[in-house]
Enzyme design. Structure first.
Site, short mmCIF file in Angstrom:
data_model
loop_
_atom_site.label_atom_id
_atom_site.label_comp_id
_atom_site.label_asym_id
_atom_site.label_seq_id
_atom_site.Cartn_x
_atom_site.Cartn_y
_atom_site.Cartn_z
N GLU A 24 24.90 57.71 -15.21
CA GLU A 24 24.98 56.83 -14.03
C GLU A 24 25.34 55.41 -14.46
O GLU A 24 24.76 54.92 -15.43
CB GLU A 24 23.66 56.84 -13.26
CG GLU A 24 23.38 58.20 -12.65
CD GLU A 24 22.10 58.26 -11.80
OE1 GLU A 24 21.48 57.20 -11.56
OE2 GLU A 24 21.76 59.37 -11.37
N HIS A 30 23.00 57.21 -6.21
CA HIS A 30 21.55 57.14 -6.45
C HIS A 30 20.89 56.23 -5.39
O HIS A 30 20.29 55.20 -5.73
CB HIS A 30 21.26 56.64 -7.87
CG HIS A 30 19.88 56.99 -8.35
ND1 HIS A 30 19.59 57.32 -9.64
CD2 HIS A 30 18.68 57.06 -7.70
CE1 HIS A 30 18.30 57.57 -9.77
NE2 HIS A 30 17.73 57.42 -8.59
N ARG A 73 16.75 64.11 -10.81
CA ARG A 73 17.43 63.35 -11.85
C ARG A 73 18.64 64.18 -12.30
O ARG A 73 18.56 65.42 -12.39
CB ARG A 73 16.51 63.12 -13.06
CG ARG A 73 15.47 62.03 -12.87
CD ARG A 73 16.08 60.63 -12.80
NE ARG A 73 15.07 59.59 -12.66
CZ ARG A 73 14.68 59.05 -11.51
NH1 ARG A 73 15.21 59.44 -10.37
NH2 ARG A 73 13.78 58.08 -11.48
N1 NDP Z 1 17.28 60.04 -5.96
C1 NDP Z 1 16.39 59.08 -5.87
O1 NDP Z 1 16.69 57.95 -5.52
C2 NDP Z 1 14.96 59.38 -6.17
C3 NDP Z 1 14.62 60.37 -7.07
N2 NDP Z 1 13.32 60.64 -7.32
C4 NDP Z 1 13.00 61.72 -8.25
O2 NDP Z 1 12.16 62.65 -7.59
C5 NDP Z 1 11.12 63.02 -8.48
C6 NDP Z 1 9.94 63.57 -7.71
O3 NDP Z 1 9.28 62.55 -7.00
P1 NDP Z 1 7.90 62.88 -6.24
O4 NDP Z 1 8.08 64.02 -5.31
O5 NDP Z 1 7.36 61.62 -5.73
O6 NDP Z 1 7.02 63.37 -7.49
P2 NDP Z 1 5.81 64.38 -7.52
O7 NDP Z 1 5.18 64.20 -8.83
O8 NDP Z 1 5.00 64.23 -6.29
O9 NDP Z 1 6.54 65.80 -7.44
C7 NDP Z 1 7.18 66.42 -8.49
C8 NDP Z 1 6.88 67.89 -8.41
O10 NDP Z 1 7.60 68.62 -9.40
C9 NDP Z 1 6.72 69.58 -9.97
N3 NDP Z 1 7.16 69.93 -11.32
C10 NDP Z 1 7.14 69.16 -12.43
N4 NDP Z 1 7.62 69.83 -13.49
C11 NDP Z 1 7.97 71.05 -13.03
C12 NDP Z 1 8.53 72.20 -13.63
N5 NDP Z 1 8.81 72.23 -14.94
N6 NDP Z 1 8.78 73.28 -12.86
C13 NDP Z 1 8.48 73.27 -11.55
N7 NDP Z 1 7.93 72.20 -10.91
C14 NDP Z 1 7.68 71.11 -11.65
C15 NDP Z 1 5.39 68.86 -9.98
O11 NDP Z 1 4.23 69.54 -10.29
P3 NDP Z 1 3.63 70.98 -9.91
O12 NDP Z 1 4.51 71.97 -10.55
O13 NDP Z 1 2.29 70.90 -10.50
O14 NDP Z 1 3.63 71.09 -8.44
C16 NDP Z 1 5.40 68.21 -8.61
O15 NDP Z 1 4.98 69.04 -7.59
C17 NDP Z 1 10.85 61.74 -9.28
O16 NDP Z 1 10.21 62.00 -10.50
C18 NDP Z 1 12.26 61.20 -9.46
O17 NDP Z 1 12.84 61.73 -10.63
C19 NDP Z 1 12.32 59.96 -6.71
C20 NDP Z 1 12.60 58.96 -5.84
C21 NDP Z 1 13.95 58.56 -5.51
O1 LIG Z 2 15.06 57.27 -8.54
C1 LIG Z 2 14.27 56.56 -8.04
C2 LIG Z 2 12.87 56.60 -8.28
O2 LIG Z 2 12.15 55.86 -7.59
O3 LIG Z 2 12.44 57.34 -9.17
#
Ligand code: NDP
Ligand SMILES: O=CC(=O)O
Length: 324
Positions: A266, A285, A237
């Protein structure tokens, strides 16, 4: 009687038909205050809400006393006030998994296009500048066998690591709140502190959600730690990166490049300095934006809503504890 549902996203005909078979659907363009006012009676009745974008907070919930389920066509849910939803026992459904591989492809595309300057050189050729063999002024940097640092080793982080490790022989570092044993066993990935990851990585890739903890996680001090020829990729994000600090670092030549799919605002403003820096690759995006994946997300969102309205939240629910 079918539950009343507000749909604020255009669905393909077959998915609309599936939703309408189970729910009494009112379609609106978005959650703007104008629509909330114009359709106030429908908002009061609605038990379900399906769409993407727009803020769902306490103020909106106050206008929707019968709401039981929100179904977002996204995995990220930073636009929802989950505490407010919990207080009202409203469950929030989202679309993880279906988009993971596609978003990882987008991140790899940003890695390759920033390193090898693909959009910049494409524009250069099309402008008629290719008059003789190219020289160092058009060279890029290697991707293969470099070090890739992943911030957020979740679903998307893992899929990116798989591509980078097996496809490009890259060394994988990651920063996350917990140890990810599978990342270690499958990709030899090493967990490290943020500071160490920033100092050692050639490519720093952000696949983090936006939370209070991750807001401006990467600012001037963090950018200063990165190698001078490193690349920053953000597909998590926009506000995870302090954009002003990133612009200053790029303008001062402190990074090789940046690849951005997400921005603090955005759509990004047309006068953002990011748009005139040749070493910044900007995307609107589009992380999950393929025909197949967007269809899959909408299909999941429809099924998630129907299931949750029927009391089933085993899959794809952010806050199952909210179910009364
Ligand atoms: N550009 C785009 O179009 C898209 C963007 N996204 C973004 O990608 C993000 C991730 O998606 P996804 O991989 O499915 O989500 P997940 O929940 O599988 O992964 C997110 C990871 O980030 C870690 N995390 C959370 N907070 C912190 C922190 N403060 N410090 C370090 N690590 C942290 C999480 O927990 P842990 O630390 O426990 O491992 C987890 O491993 C979404 O929330 C969205 O914002 C998603 C889809 C499309
Ligand atoms: O940014 C896209 C999402 O699925 O989150």
């Amino acid at each position: 009687m079918k539950p009343a549902v507000i749909l604020y996203k255009k669905l393909p005909d077959d998915l609309y038909a599936r939703l309408a078979e189970q729910c009494d659907v009112t379609e609106i363009s978005d959650l703007s205050p104008e629509n909330q006012q114009e359709h106030a009676a429908v908002f009061r009745q609605a038990e379900g809400l399906l769409g993407s974008g727009g803020k769902v907070n306490g103020e909106l919930l106050a206008k929707m006393p019968n709401l039981r389920v929100c179904s977002s066509v996204s995995v990220g849910y930073d636009n929802f006030d989950v505490d407010a939803l919990n207080q009202r026992n409203v469950v929030l459904m989202h679309t993880p998994t279906v988009l993971t591989e596609t978003v990882a492809d987008t991140m790899m595309a940003l890695v390759l296009s920033t390193a090898r300057r693909v959009p910049e050189l494409d524009a250069w050729v099309k402008a008629g500048n290719w008059q003789k063999s190219i020289g160092p002024a058009q060279f890029g940097i290697d991707v293969h066998h470099k070090t890739l640092g992943i911030l957020g080793m979740g679903r998307i982080g893992m899929a990116l690591a798989q591509r980078a490790h097996f496809g490009f022989g890259m060394k994988i570092l990651y920063n996350a709140r917990r140890e990810h044993e599978e990342a270690q066993s499958r990709f030899g990935a090493q967990r490290c502190e943020l500071e160490a990851l920033l100092k050692q990585s050639d490519f720093v890739c952000i696949s983090l959600p936006l939370t209070e903890e991750t807001h401006h996680l990467i600012g001037a001090a963090e950018l200063e730690l990165m190698k001078p020829d490193a690349v920053l990729i953000n597909a998590g994000r926009g506000p995870v990166v302090d954009e002003k600090a990133l612009i200053a670092a790029l303008q001062a030549g402190k990074l090789h490049a940046a690849g951005l799919d997400v921005f603090e605002q955005e759509p990004v403003s047309a006068d953002s300095p990011l748009l005139s820096l040749p070493n910044v690759v900007t995307l609107p995006h589009i992380g999950s934006a393929t025909h197949e994946t967007r269809y899959g997300m909408m299909q999941d969102a429809v099924e998630n809503l129907i299931a949750a309205l029927g009391g089933s939240v085993e899959k794809n629910c952010v806050n199952p504890q909210a179910l009364k």
